[in-house]
Design a protein around this motif. Sequence first.
Motif, short mmCIF file in Angstrom:
data_model
loop_
_atom_site.label_atom_id
_atom_site.label_comp_id
_atom_site.label_asym_id
_atom_site.label_seq_id
_atom_site.Cartn_x
_atom_site.Cartn_y
_atom_site.Cartn_z
N MET A 122 1.52 -7.92 7.02
CA MET A 122 1.25 -6.54 6.62
C MET A 122 2.13 -5.62 7.46
O MET A 122 1.92 -5.51 8.66
CB MET A 122 -0.21 -6.23 6.93
N GLU A 138 6.83 -7.91 12.05
CA GLU A 138 7.05 -9.12 11.28
C GLU A 138 7.63 -10.24 12.14
O GLU A 138 8.11 -10.02 13.26
CB GLU A 138 7.98 -8.85 10.09
N PHE A 144 0.85 -1.19 0.00
CA PHE A 144 0.00 0.00 0.00
C PHE A 144 0.88 1.24 0.00
O PHE A 144 1.59 1.50 0.96
CB PHE A 144 -0.89 0.01 1.25
N ASN A 167 10.58 -13.37 11.57
CA ASN A 167 11.69 -13.65 10.65
C ASN A 167 11.53 -15.01 9.99
O ASN A 167 12.35 -15.91 10.14
CB ASN A 167 13.03 -13.60 11.39
N PHE A 211 12.69 -12.27 1.48
CA PHE A 211 13.63 -12.04 2.58
C PHE A 211 12.93 -12.21 3.93
O PHE A 211 12.08 -11.41 4.29
CB PHE A 211 14.23 -10.62 2.46
N PRO A 212 13.28 -13.27 4.68
CA PRO A 212 12.60 -13.50 5.96
C PRO A 212 12.72 -12.31 6.91
O PRO A 212 11.79 -12.00 7.63
CB PRO A 212 13.33 -14.72 6.53
N ASN A 213 13.87 -11.64 6.90
CA ASN A 213 14.08 -10.51 7.82
C ASN A 213 14.16 -9.22 7.01
O ASN A 213 15.06 -9.06 6.17
CB ASN A 213 15.37 -10.74 8.61
N SER A 214 13.25 -8.30 7.24
CA SER A 214 13.21 -7.07 6.43
C SER A 214 14.47 -6.23 6.63
O SER A 214 14.79 -5.39 5.79
CB SER A 214 11.97 -6.24 6.77
N GLN A 215 15.20 -6.46 7.74
CA GLN A 215 16.46 -5.72 7.93
C GLN A 215 17.45 -6.06 6.82
O GLN A 215 18.22 -5.21 6.38
CB GLN A 215 17.07 -6.07 9.28
N ASN A 236 12.07 -6.31 15.01
CA ASN A 236 12.71 -5.79 13.80
C ASN A 236 12.38 -4.33 13.54
O ASN A 236 13.17 -3.59 12.97
CB ASN A 236 12.26 -6.60 12.58
#
Lengths: 210, 317
Positions: free
Chosen positions: B133, B122, A89, B124, A148-152, B168
């Motif tokens: 979301m 989130e 979004f 991981n 990507f499991p971790n957005s970092q 995170n």
Amino acid sequence: MRRIVWIIVLLVAVAIWCWLLPPFHVISLRQHRQTEQQAIFDGAAFARNFWDQKLIPASATATDAAELSAALARDFAAAQKKFGHSPGFSSTTSFFIKGSVRITAVEKDTVHVALDGTTNAPDIELPTGLIFGNVVRDASGLLNASDFPNSQDFNAIAAALNHIVETDVLPVLRAQASVGKAIRFTGCVELDEDNKTDPWTVVPVKIDWP
Amino acid sequence: MKTNWLKLALAVLLAAAAILFTQNASAQAAAKGKIAVVISTLNNPWFVVLGETAKARAIELGYDATIFDSQNDTAKEAANFENIIASGYKAILFNPTDANGSIANVLKARIAGIPVFCIDREINSTNAATAQMLSDSYSGCVKLGQYFVKQVGETGKYAELLGIVGDNNTWNRSKGFHSVVDSYPGLRMVAQQSAEFDRAKGLEVMEAILQANPDLNAVFCGNDAMAMGAYQALVAAGKDKQVKVFGFDGADDVVKLIAEGKIAATGMQFPKLMARTAAEYADEYIKGKRDFPQKIPVKVDLVTPDNAGKYGDYGKK
């Protein structure tokens, strides 16, 4: 004597038990550090590989800036859908574009350019200072957050790609830009329907000097 | 006398109709099933809005909905999940407590055949939740960092209040902010400390930072609850005009203070949009849809005194 035999049997049983189901493992500190290093995502290495193997080769298929400008003027939403990438979004959409331009002004952190042979073209600025944000990562649509499991990690790629632009592309642009010169650029731009008339700030990923 | 009888008969009829309507609505909800809303903590108004909005949308869609408070404790969260799995809920709208620690709970629900839709925070893993979301905290804090440099200048001393270290969002916000601010060597971070996204702790930590750094120019807070706590500490110390406060969330009280010029800026996260969409996705899943994108970023808007009037009620007016 019998007691000693029992103790020996018990010790042997404990030894076999520990051999079959060891209560702890001894590993060297070096081995531990290596395992830790392997678990850490290397954003810089990923970004360099992505840049060399995917992003720069994809510049051949980038949308022509003049074509995008005309499409946006006709129907902003349709052009966003056809040429842009806007995951999730967001009111902004990023585009991977290319164009032939002439330099019209050179400032401390910006090179201003005009699209060749196009009427009603947007003002285009190529930043030459520090690069921030995700547009270089997102504009081509080649990378997906869901992978990507971790957005970092995903965000580390954005920072590393910006660094590549700052070190590989911008020094040459800063050094060689002068008013009147013609160049071909490939770059990434984020546009917002609410601010249609704003100049396009295109982060260059490739500059060709004729 | 006759009128009284008529009034009584009408009242009885209305009451009967109301009972029938309620029973029908309950029967409909019972037929559609129950949706659980698991929230990391209800000790923060922002998360209350997130939870209540998700619950309200689930009820609008015809489900019974219950909110579970994990109290920022993964053990409490695990107990909530066990309760939910045993109680036959059809979907979970989930605001996780810990990006790694919450994965096991989501997997348990998945094994039990209950879809989980993460909201705002989130986990991981890309193969446990049905969809996640997530506010694009990193980009939001890049914008906040750029505005920070414009407002504070390229030299000065600042402090950072971090959120929960296992989340995170804490690091995406911090890293987004630092991806900009660290490019200016004249801006010196003199303190970086966790206040766990909590207002009272924000106040406490800010008081301690001010003791050691009375010449502070700005404070960047990883959420608005901490920003409010920090602002309170600054007012009490008479330094609210000296130290610029930057928050993140888009909480109503902070947006109002931005409009009054008392807080410098925040990032609007749109909790209502995320919560409503998660409830709608759960409804779609229950009706048979399966192809959801795993991670759905939600853009964050920069709210400053110039545009604060356009924002309120946890979104854009």
